[in-house]
Each structure stands twice: as structure tokens, then as C-alpha cells.
Design a protein around this motif. Structure first.
Motif, PDB file in Angstrom:
ATOM      1  N   TYR A   1      27.023  40.913  40.712  1.00  0.00           N
ATOM      2  CA  TYR A   1      27.308  41.939  39.712  1.00  0.00           C
ATOM      3  C   TYR A   1      26.222  41.975  38.651  1.00  0.00           C
ATOM      4  N   THR A   2      26.251  43.038  37.898  1.00  0.00           N
ATOM      5  CA  THR A   2      25.235  43.293  36.881  1.00  0.00           C
ATOM      6  C   THR A   2      25.595  42.578  35.584  1.00  0.00           C
TER       7      THR A   2
ATOM      8  N   ARG B   1      27.115  42.271  32.322  1.00  0.00           N
ATOM      9  CA  ARG B   1      28.189  42.987  31.632  1.00  0.00           C
ATOM     10  C   ARG B   1      27.923  43.135  30.139  1.00  0.00           C
TER      11      ARG B   1
ATOM     12  N   PRO C   1      23.522  50.705  33.775  1.00  0.00           N
ATOM     13  CA  PRO C   1      24.656  51.011  34.655  1.00  0.00           C
ATOM     14  C   PRO C   1      25.250  49.735  35.232  1.00  0.00           C
ATOM     15  N   GLN C   2      26.559  49.716  35.397  1.00  0.00           N
ATOM     16  CA  GLN C   2      27.265  48.523  35.826  1.00  0.00           C
ATOM     17  C   GLN C   2      27.850  48.698  37.232  1.00  0.00           C
ATOM     18  N   VAL C   3      27.840  47.605  37.989  1.00  0.00           N
ATOM     19  CA  VAL C   3      28.449  47.628  39.318  1.00  0.00           C
ATOM     20  C   VAL C   3      28.832  46.201  39.689  1.00  0.00           C
ATOM     21  N   SER C   4      29.839  46.065  40.527  1.00  0.00           N
ATOM     22  CA  SER C   4      30.269  44.757  41.018  1.00  0.00           C
ATOM     23  C   SER C   4      30.438  44.852  42.530  1.00  0.00           C
ATOM     24  N   LEU C   5      29.692  44.034  43.261  1.00  0.00           N
ATOM     25  CA  LEU C   5      29.771  44.007  44.715  1.00  0.00           C
ATOM     26  C   LEU C   5      30.669  42.862  45.154  1.00  0.00           C
TER      27      LEU C   5
ATOM     28  N   ARG D   1      24.402  48.032  46.988  1.00  0.00           N
ATOM     29  CA  ARG D   1      24.148  49.338  46.367  1.00  0.00           C
ATOM     30  C   ARG D   1      22.828  49.263  45.616  1.00  0.00           C
TER      31      ARG D   1
ATOM     32  N   TYR E   1      20.585  49.148  40.843  1.00  0.00           N
ATOM     33  CA  TYR E   1      21.224  48.369  39.794  1.00  0.00           C
ATOM     34  C   TYR E   1      20.451  47.071  39.566  1.00  0.00           C
TER      35      TYR E   1
ATOM     36  N   TYR F   1      20.893  43.334  39.056  1.00  0.00           N
ATOM     37  CA  TYR F   1      21.912  42.310  39.285  1.00  0.00           C
ATOM     38  C   TYR F   1      21.581  41.041  38.501  1.00  0.00           C
TER      39      TYR F   1
END
Length: 425
Positions: free
Chosen positions: A294-295, A297, A303-307, A336, A339, A341
Motif C-alpha cells: 500500500y501507499t 497513508r 493518490p492512495q491504493v491498497s493491494l 496497479r 502509485y 508504494y
């Protein structure tokens, strides 16, 4: 009558650093978390100049300049080895011992023929200090919770001199309870302490006077057991045979955020390898694997994302190649682009003893499993002799941007031949 002692190492990480670097004695020292992130251990001197627990390193720079604060990178290999040495010494003093954490150990003293427990515990302190260099404090009580409470007071009270025996002096229990804020009671978290404060329960003594029904309703059965222990009724026994792990995790926050798939891929490959080594050391196999990334926080401007991906392992395995393949497959399916990470990791789930796995039509042939076990044993043996990471899967550059930052880490004095301390004439 039950008697428990809790032996707790004082400022453990800092104390480990001081054993091999006596120049740190008497100076404000703070040990930082992974990637030199925040303070996770503080000497008494650093607490005196206002270093809060968990404070980010960049906020401590002014104390470095003004008060000579010394910031040390964490060295978990050293701390783990020193912990084993301390626990080995403590195990010689009692018939039952429970290693509660890296720096805490419960001792069962029930039935031990000792005329003066305080004097005996001072002997424990002196022995641990002499044999390992680590200072410890000891708290004694009729329950594990009271022993934990006594240990806290033993550390902070000059009169206690590192040992407080509430088991042999029942008249001391009530004053000790009244001196302990409810938030400092073992097992009472911040939320429960808040609920207690609203109802006027401010100390451990107040908590012992609370009605059982209110305690159960507010804090559940676990909270009620804590209250029973504060009242001197033993509920928790010594856990000398810890149960098998259910999960194991290997993860890390990166020193720098990374955007490329290849960097996260390399990190996940490394984490899967290390997690495999852990479960092999415990004699377990994994039935499933979870990979995540994840990025940052805290970077609201990005932009934020969680894999997250789960991969089943049939049959369960401890083989590094299979675990790496599963982790990389999961990462690839969840990936994705676009982003930055900041953290990734691998969690091995459904850990079981391989002897308890029933054979089926899809189980590998016995000779195939034997070859895999022999290969893994050879790899682990080489890494044990030559050093962690000497043999592995994939060529990972040492300057990879996701590698851990540790700008001021001490040598591995006790776990690497190349780092053995040298005495100069």
C-alpha cells in the motif's frame, strides 16, 4: 499460595547497545524503529529531556543539537540474541518460566523454599547483570497481573531498588493499587481506560471496587479476569508450552516510496523467502499466503491504493520456491500502476504441523517431498553458517530503493563473526 515474579529488562534495546558500547552510559539514547522512523526505546536520560515514545526521528533533531541526544538504528538480530541469553539465565532460577516478550519473563515461584524473596530477587538481578550486562527489575505478586503491576512500581520507585514483593507483603497491595493509574493496568487499553474514567474509576484500586456486572458489560470476560487478578484471585496460569503459531508475517516500510513493479516484486520475493525460513524453523507448513502493498497513508497529496491478494496452497508447504511463486502470482494479479508504494509484505496463514496433514490424491509423491525438504535444509544450513541471505532466490541489489534505512546501526556483535568486538591493548 501462588507466587509469580515478572522480570523485565530495563530500557532493553538501549541496554543492549550499552553492553557493547559503554560510552553510551549516562547519556540520552533513543533507539529508532525500522528505517530510522520513530523512537521505540529510550534511556532514562532521554526521557528526562522530553523524548516521547513513538516520536518521529525528524522531530528529535533539535534535541540532538541541544542536549546531545544519541539516535541508534535498531539492531533486532543483536536484541534477539541478547534476549535469549537473559531468558536462559532466568530459567535457572525457577521450575517454571514463561517468556512473555523479548524483554519480559514470568517465573512461577510457588513452593520455592526461599526465606527472603526480595533478597533472592536482588540476587537474580545481580546475576543477570553480571552474566549478560542487562539491568532488570522484578515484581512479585499473588497473580500475574499483580506481578506486572509490582514490576512497574519497582522500576519507578527509588525505595524499591528494582524489586517490589507484593506477594510476601499483602499490606502493600492496596497502596500499590492506589498508586497505579487504571490506564497502566496490564490488559486495560486506552479505550477501556476512557470508559473507566467516565465512571470515576481512575486507579487500579478503583477498578477492584467496581461491580462485576459493569466490568463484564464494559470490558467483557477478559476485563473481568483482569479485575479478579487485581483482587488477588489467580486466573492466568503460566504458559510454559506456547501453542503453535497460526500466522507469520514478514513486511517492511520502505525507506523511499517506489513506483515500479520490479521494486515491489523484489521486496515481496525477499519477504516470502524470509517468511519461509521462519516457518521451517518452527517445523510448520502454510496452507495459504497473503501478499499486500500500500501507499503512504500520511501523504494526503498523493493518490492512495491498497493491494491485497490471497493464494491457497494445496498441499500446504514450507518450500521457498512455492511460496515465492504464490506471492509473486498474487502481487501480479493485484498490481496497479501509477502509485507510489510505501510498504509491502507477505503473511503465511493456516500454519500447521506437517504430520497432521492427511494425504490425498493431490499430495506430492514421498520422494518429491523428500527432495524439497533436503534442498531447503541445505539452504538453511548454508545461511546459518555463512550468514543470512548468503544463499537465496533472485539477485536483489543491496542499493534497492525499498531496502531498510539504518544509518546508525551497531554491529551484530554476537551473531556475526565479522562483527566480533575487538579488545585493543
Amino acid at each position: 499460595m501462588a507466587v509469580y515474579a515478572l522480570v523485565d529488562c530495563n530500557n532493553f534495546y538501549v541496554s543492549c547497545e550499552r553492553v557493547f558500547n559503554p560510552a553510551l552510559e549516562g547519556k540520552p539514547v533513543a533507539v529508532l524503529s525500522n528505517n530510522d522512523g520513530c523512537a521505540v526505546a529510550r534511556s532514562a536520560e532521554s526521557k528526562a529531556i522530553g523524548v516521547p515514545m513513538g516520536e518521529p526521528a525528524f522531530k528529535l533533531r533539535h534535541l540532538v543539537e541541544q542536549h546531545g541526544l544519541i539516535l541508534q538504528s535498531s539492531n533486532y538480530a543483536l536484541y534477539g540474541d541478547m534476549s535469549e541469553r537473559v531468558m536462559s539465565v532466568l530459567a535457572t532460577f525457577a521450575p517454571g518460566a514463561e517468556v512473555y516478550s523479548i524483554d519480559e519473563c514470568f517465573l512461577d515461584l510457588d513452593g520455592l523454599s526461599v526465606p527472603d524473596l526480595t533478597e533472592w530477587c536482588q540476587h537474580i538481578r545481580a546475576t543477570v547483570k553480571r552474566w549478560t550486562g542487562i539491568p532488570v527489575s522484578v515484581g512479585l505478586g499473588g497473580t500475574k497481573t499483580l506481578a506486572k503491576l509490582a514490576n512497574r512500581l519497582a522500576k519507578t520507585s527509588p525505595r524499591a531498588n528494582g524489586v517490589l514483593d507484593l506477594a510476601s507483603h499483602p499490606g502493600w497491595v492496596e497502596p500499590a493499587l492506589k498508586r497505579t493509574p487504571v490506564r497502566d493496568v496490564w490488559g486495560i487499553g486506552r479505550n477501556y481506560a476512557g470508559h473507566c474514567g467516565i465512571h470515576g474509576i481512575l486507579t487500579a484500586y478503583d477498578l477492584t471496587r467496581a461491580e462485576d456486572g459493569w466490568v463484564r458489560k464494559t470490558m467483557g470476560a477478559v476485563g473481568l479476569r483482569t479485575v479478579m487478578e487485581l483482587r488477588g484471585i489467580p486466573v492466568h496460569t503460566l504458559d510454559t508450552e506456547p501453542s503453535d503459531k497460526q500466522t507469520t508475517c514478514c513486511s517492511r516500510s520502505f525507506a523511499e516510496s517506489v513506483t515500479g513493479y520490479e521494486h515491489v516484486h523484489d521486496a515481496v520475493l525477499t519477504f516470502a523467502s524470509r517468511a519461509a525460513e521462519k516457518i521451517r524453523a518452527d517445523g510448520l507448513v502454510a496452507g495459504a499466503l497473503q501478499v499486500f502493498a500500500y501507499t503512504d497513508r500520511f501523504r494526503r497529496d498523493q493518490p492512495q491504493v491498497s493491494l491485497n491478494a490471497m493464494v491457497r496452497l494445496a498441499p500446504p508447504t514450507d518450500a521457498t520456491p512455492r511460496l515465492i511463486a504464490a506471492a509473486v502470482s498474487g502481487l501480479r494479479s493485484a498490481w496497479r500502476d501509477g502509485y507510489a508504494y510505501k510498504k509491502a509484505g507477505v503473511i503465511l496463514i493456516d500454519l500447521v504441523n506437517p504430520a497432521n496433514i492427511p494425504r490425498d490424491l493431490f499430495s506430492p509423491a514421498p520422494e518429491t517431498g523428500a527432495r524439497s525438504r533436503a534442498l531447503m535444509a541445505a539452504v538453511d544450513g548454508l545461511n546459518g553458517r555463512l550468514g543470512k541471505g548468503a544463499v537465496g532466490y533472485g539477485l536483489i541489489p543491496k542499493d534497492a530503493p525499498w531496502q531498510m534505512r539504518c544509518g546508525n546501526r551497531s554491529p551484530n556483535y554476537t551473531t556475526a563473526w565479522s562483527d566480533l568486538p575487538v579488545a585493543k591493548a
